[in-house]
Design an enzyme around this catalytic site. Structure first.
Site, PDB file in Angstrom:
ATOM      1  N   GLU A 144       0.854  -1.185   0.000  1.00 45.13           N
ATOM      2  CA  GLU A 144       0.000   0.000   0.000  1.00 45.13           C
ATOM      3  C   GLU A 144       0.889   1.233   0.000  1.00 45.13           C
ATOM      4  O   GLU A 144       1.293   1.749   1.032  1.00 45.13           O
ATOM      5  CB  GLU A 144      -0.927   0.007   1.215  1.00 45.13           C
ATOM      6  CG  GLU A 144      -1.940   1.129   1.194  1.00 45.13           C
ATOM      7  CD  GLU A 144      -2.731   1.254   2.479  1.00 45.13           C
ATOM      8  OE1 GLU A 144      -3.536   2.189   2.573  1.00 45.13           O
ATOM      9  OE2 GLU A 144      -2.547   0.418   3.391  1.00 45.13           O
ATOM     10  N   ILE A 174      -2.239   8.714   7.213  1.00 47.75           N
ATOM     11  CA  ILE A 174      -1.196   8.487   8.206  1.00 47.75           C
ATOM     12  C   ILE A 174       0.151   8.164   7.566  1.00 47.75           C
ATOM     13  O   ILE A 174       1.175   8.139   8.250  1.00 47.75           O
ATOM     14  CB  ILE A 174      -1.623   7.359   9.180  1.00 47.75           C
ATOM     15  CG1 ILE A 174      -0.821   7.426  10.490  1.00 47.75           C
ATOM     16  CG2 ILE A 174      -1.485   5.996   8.507  1.00 47.75           C
ATOM     17  CD1 ILE A 174      -1.103   8.644  11.339  1.00 47.75           C
ATOM     18  N   ASN A 214     -12.349   6.569   1.891  1.00 47.65           N
ATOM     19  CA  ASN A 214     -11.295   7.103   2.752  1.00 47.65           C
ATOM     20  C   ASN A 214     -10.061   7.442   1.922  1.00 47.65           C
ATOM     21  O   ASN A 214      -9.608   6.645   1.103  1.00 47.65           O
ATOM     22  CB  ASN A 214     -10.907   6.100   3.840  1.00 47.65           C
ATOM     23  CG  ASN A 214     -12.039   5.872   4.822  1.00 47.65           C
ATOM     24  OD1 ASN A 214     -12.614   4.790   4.887  1.00 47.65           O
ATOM     25  ND2 ASN A 214     -12.385   6.896   5.589  1.00 47.65           N
ATOM     26  N   ALA A 215      -9.506   8.635   2.149  1.00 42.52           N
ATOM     27  CA  ALA A 215      -8.262   9.071   1.506  1.00 42.52           C
ATOM     28  C   ALA A 215      -8.359   9.045  -0.013  1.00 42.52           C
ATOM     29  O   ALA A 215      -7.457   8.583  -0.704  1.00 42.52           O
ATOM     30  CB  ALA A 215      -7.084   8.219   1.981  1.00 42.52           C
ATOM     31  N   ARG A 239     -20.190  17.905 -10.103  1.00 42.08           N
ATOM     32  CA  ARG A 239     -19.603  18.127 -11.421  1.00 42.08           C
ATOM     33  C   ARG A 239     -18.327  17.325 -11.650  1.00 42.08           C
ATOM     34  O   ARG A 239     -17.917  17.161 -12.794  1.00 42.08           O
ATOM     35  CB  ARG A 239     -19.314  19.623 -11.625  1.00 42.08           C
ATOM     36  CG  ARG A 239     -20.573  20.473 -11.719  1.00 42.08           C
ATOM     37  CD  ARG A 239     -20.250  21.914 -12.096  1.00 42.08           C
ATOM     38  NE  ARG A 239     -21.480  22.691 -12.243  1.00 42.08           N
ATOM     39  CZ  ARG A 239     -22.098  23.322 -11.248  1.00 42.08           C
ATOM     40  NH1 ARG A 239     -21.579  23.251 -10.020  1.00 42.08           N
ATOM     41  NH2 ARG A 239     -23.202  24.011 -11.457  1.00 42.08           N
ATOM     42  N   GLY A 247     -18.127   1.695  11.388  1.00 40.86           N
ATOM     43  CA  GLY A 247     -18.988   2.772  11.825  1.00 40.86           C
ATOM     44  C   GLY A 247     -18.294   4.104  11.984  1.00 40.86           C
ATOM     45  O   GLY A 247     -18.944   5.106  12.296  1.00 40.86           O
ATOM     46  N   HIS A 250     -14.921   4.822   9.948  1.00 43.00           N
ATOM     47  CA  HIS A 250     -14.221   5.180   8.722  1.00 43.00           C
ATOM     48  C   HIS A 250     -15.173   5.781   7.685  1.00 43.00           C
ATOM     49  O   HIS A 250     -14.818   6.727   6.979  1.00 43.00           O
ATOM     50  CB  HIS A 250     -13.523   3.954   8.128  1.00 43.00           C
ATOM     51  CG  HIS A 250     -12.162   3.692   8.677  1.00 43.00           C
ATOM     52  ND1 HIS A 250     -11.947   3.236   9.952  1.00 43.00           N
ATOM     53  CD2 HIS A 250     -10.933   3.829   8.111  1.00 43.00           C
ATOM     54  CE1 HIS A 250     -10.649   3.100  10.160  1.00 43.00           C
ATOM     55  NE2 HIS A 250     -10.017   3.468   9.052  1.00 43.00           N
ATOM     56  N   ASP A 252      -8.057  -3.426   7.533  1.00 36.68           N
ATOM     57  CA  ASP A 252      -7.006  -2.402   7.651  1.00 36.68           C
ATOM     58  C   ASP A 252      -6.448  -2.439   9.069  1.00 36.68           C
ATOM     59  O   ASP A 252      -6.123  -1.404   9.662  1.00 36.68           O
ATOM     60  CB  ASP A 252      -7.553  -1.022   7.295  1.00 36.68           C
ATOM     61  CG  ASP A 252      -6.451  -0.006   6.959  1.00 36.68           C
ATOM     62  OD1 ASP A 252      -5.285  -0.421   6.830  1.00 36.68           O
ATOM     63  OD2 ASP A 252      -6.761   1.191   6.836  1.00 36.68           O
ATOM     64  N   LEU A 306      -6.843   9.066  11.406  1.00 39.89           N
ATOM     65  CA  LEU A 306      -7.050   7.617  11.395  1.00 39.89           C
ATOM     66  C   LEU A 306      -5.772   6.906  10.978  1.00 39.89           C
ATOM     67  O   LEU A 306      -5.083   7.323  10.034  1.00 39.89           O
ATOM     68  CB  LEU A 306      -8.177   7.247  10.430  1.00 39.89           C
ATOM     69  CG  LEU A 306      -9.607   7.582  10.859  1.00 39.89           C
ATOM     70  CD1 LEU A 306     -10.577   7.318   9.722  1.00 39.89           C
ATOM     71  CD2 LEU A 306     -10.006   6.782  12.089  1.00 39.89           C
TER      72      LEU A 306
END
Length: 379
Positions: free
Chosen positions: A132, A143, A220-221, A228, A250, A252, A275, A307
Site C-alpha cells: 500500500e 497516516i 477514505n483518503a 460536477r 462505523g 471510517h 485495515d 485515522l
C-alpha cells in the site's frame, strides 16, 4: 483424517442451507452430501456436529497491517506474518495479505522476501502481499509519511513484482501513474487498486481501462463523489469491473454512505477489509513510524486524531455489515470470502463451499460469533 460436518447451516452459493453434510479430505472439500447419508466409504471420518451453527468459507482479508501486537512494517519477517495470521485467525480469517504501508525500497524488498519465505514454510493463511504505497498522492496520504512517498517508475514495477508465490496487490494513486505503468504491473501479475488518491474521474477511468480492478478503503483518503466532478469514488461506483474494499467499523465511513454505495453496485462489488493494526489481539497502543497510535472510541488514531488503520477484525466487520448497513448475513459472509477471493483471482480454490475447493472454513453462531476455523482442513 477426513472430517464430516453435520447438523449445520452451510453457506452454499449465497444461501444458508440445512440438510447438508460437508466432507473434507485432506486440504480439500471432497463432497456435499445429504444430511442423512453416512457413506461407508468414510467410516473413519471425524464427525463434527455443528449443532445448528453456520459453516461458511473462511474469511479473506486483503488489508492486514498487523495484529497480535506486531506491525508488518516494523519487522517484515516470516515470524511477524505468522503472528499476524494467528491473531486474526481467532476472528475467522483463514486467508490474508500482510500489508506494508509506504516505506523505503529496501523495506519493500525485505517484506516481499518475508512473504515468499512464509509461503514456503507453510505459514497458515498467507496468500501473498499488499503493498500500500509508496506511490500515493501526498495530498491524500492520511497516516502515511510524506517522506516515504515517491513516484512510480519501471524500476518500481520490477521491485514490487518480485514475489515468487502468492498474489501481489499494489495500491497506488492512479493520477500519478501512467496507464502504461499500470498495464506493466498487471502484465507482471500484480492486482492494482486505487487509493490515497486525488484522481479526477477521467484519470481513474483511464487507470481502470489499463487494468486497475480495485479500490482501497473506498471513500477514505480519496477524491469524493461531487456534482460536477465524480472523482475517484464516482469512477469506482460507475465501473462494474472494480471491486472496492470497505472498512465497516462505523467510523471510517458513515453507514448511510455505504448503504448508498451498495445500492448503486450491489453487495458483490464490495469486500470487507479490516485495515487492522497491532491492537487486534494486542495492546491498545503501538508505534507507527515514530508516531504513537492509540485506540480511541474503537478506532486507531494519532495524537492529532488522524485515522491510522483500524482496530477491526473480520468477524466484527461481518456483524457490522449486517447491523449497520443492513446487508443480509449470507451477503455479508460472501463479502468476507467469495468477493475477496474473486478480486485476487483465487475463486477456483477459495471463497466457496463446493467439491474441489480448499477446506478453509469458519464455524459461527447464528449471531455471527466465531467458534472455530480450519485452514486447508487443519484446525
Amino acid at each position: 483424517m477426513a472430517l464430516l460436518f453435520i447438523n449445520g447451516r452451510v453457506l452454499v452459493d449465497g444461501a444458508l442451507r440445512t440438510g447438508l453434510s460437508v466432507l473434507v479430505e485432506g486440504r480439500q472439500i471432497a463432497a456435499l452430501l445429504p444430511e442423512d447419508s453416512r457413506p461407508d466409504s468414510w467410516p473413519d471420518a471425524r464427525i463434527i456436529d455443528l449443532a445448528g451453527d453456520i459453516l461458511a468459507p473462511g474469511f479473506i482479508d486483503t488489508q492486514v497491517n498487523g495484529g497480535g501486537g506486531v506491525l508488518f512494517n516494523d519487522a517484515p519477517t516470516a515470524a511477524t506474518i505468522a503472528a499476524i495470521g494467528a491473531a486474526h485467525r481467532r476472528f475467522g480469517t483463514t486467508g490474508f495479505l500482510p500489508t506494508l504501508i509506504s516505506d523505503d525500497p529496501p523495506v519493500i524488498a525485505r517484506a516481499i522476501a518475508a512473504v515468499d519465505q512464509a509461503i514456503e514454510e507453510g505459514v497458515p493463511g498467507v496468500l501473498g502481499i499488499h503493498i500500500e504505497g509508496p506511490f500515493l498522492n501526498v495530498a491524500r496520504r492520511g497516516i502515511h509519511l510524506a517522506s516515504k512517498i515517491r513516484p512510480i517508475d519501471h524500476a518500481s514495477v520490477d521491485l514490487v513484482t518480485l514475489l515468487r508465490g502468492g498474489r501481489t496487490l499494489v495500491t497506488l494513486a492512479p493520477e500519478l501513474a501512467t496507464p502504461e505503468l499500470i498495464a506493466a504491473l498487471v502484465a507482471r501479475g500484480a492486482v492494482v487498486a486505487g487509493g490515497h488518491s486525488d484522481a479526477r474521474y477521467d484519470e481513474a477511468r483511464a487507470a481502470i481501462a489499463a487494468g486497475m480492478t480495485g479500490a482501497t478503503h473506498l471513500f477514505n483518503a480519496m477524491s469524493p463523489l461531487g456534482n460536477r466532478e465524480p472523482g475517484m469514488v464516482g469512477a469506482v461506483l460507475d465501473s462494474p469491473g472494480v471491486i472496492a474494499g470497505i472498512v465497516v467499523d462505523g467510523r471510517h465511513v458513515h453507514p448511510a454512505t455505504l448503504r448508498i454505495a451498495i445500492a448503486a453496485r450491489g453487495a458483490d462489488a464490495f469486500m470487507l477489509v479490516t485495515d487492522a493494526m497491532p491492537t487486534v489481539g494486542g495492546d491498545s497502543w503501538f508505534m507507527l513510524q515514530g508516531k504513537r497510535i492509540e485506540v480511541r472510541d474503537g478506532v486507531c488514531v494519532d495524537a492529532a486524531g488522524t485515522l491510522a488503520g483500524s482496530d477491526l477484525d473480520m468477524a466484527r466487520a461481518v456483524r457490522n455489515a449486517v447491523q449497520l448497513i443492513g446487508v443480509p448475513p449470507e451477503a455479508a459472509l460472501a463479502m468476507a470470502s467469495a468477493v475477496p477471493a474473486r478480486f485476487l483471482g483465487l475463486e477456483a480454490s477459495y471463497g466457496r463451499i463446493a467439491p474441489g475447493m480448499r477446506a478453509s472454513l469458519v464455524r459461527l453462531t447464528v449471531e455471527l460469533e466465531v467458534v472455530q476455523s480450519w485452514i486447508d482442513g487443519a484446525a
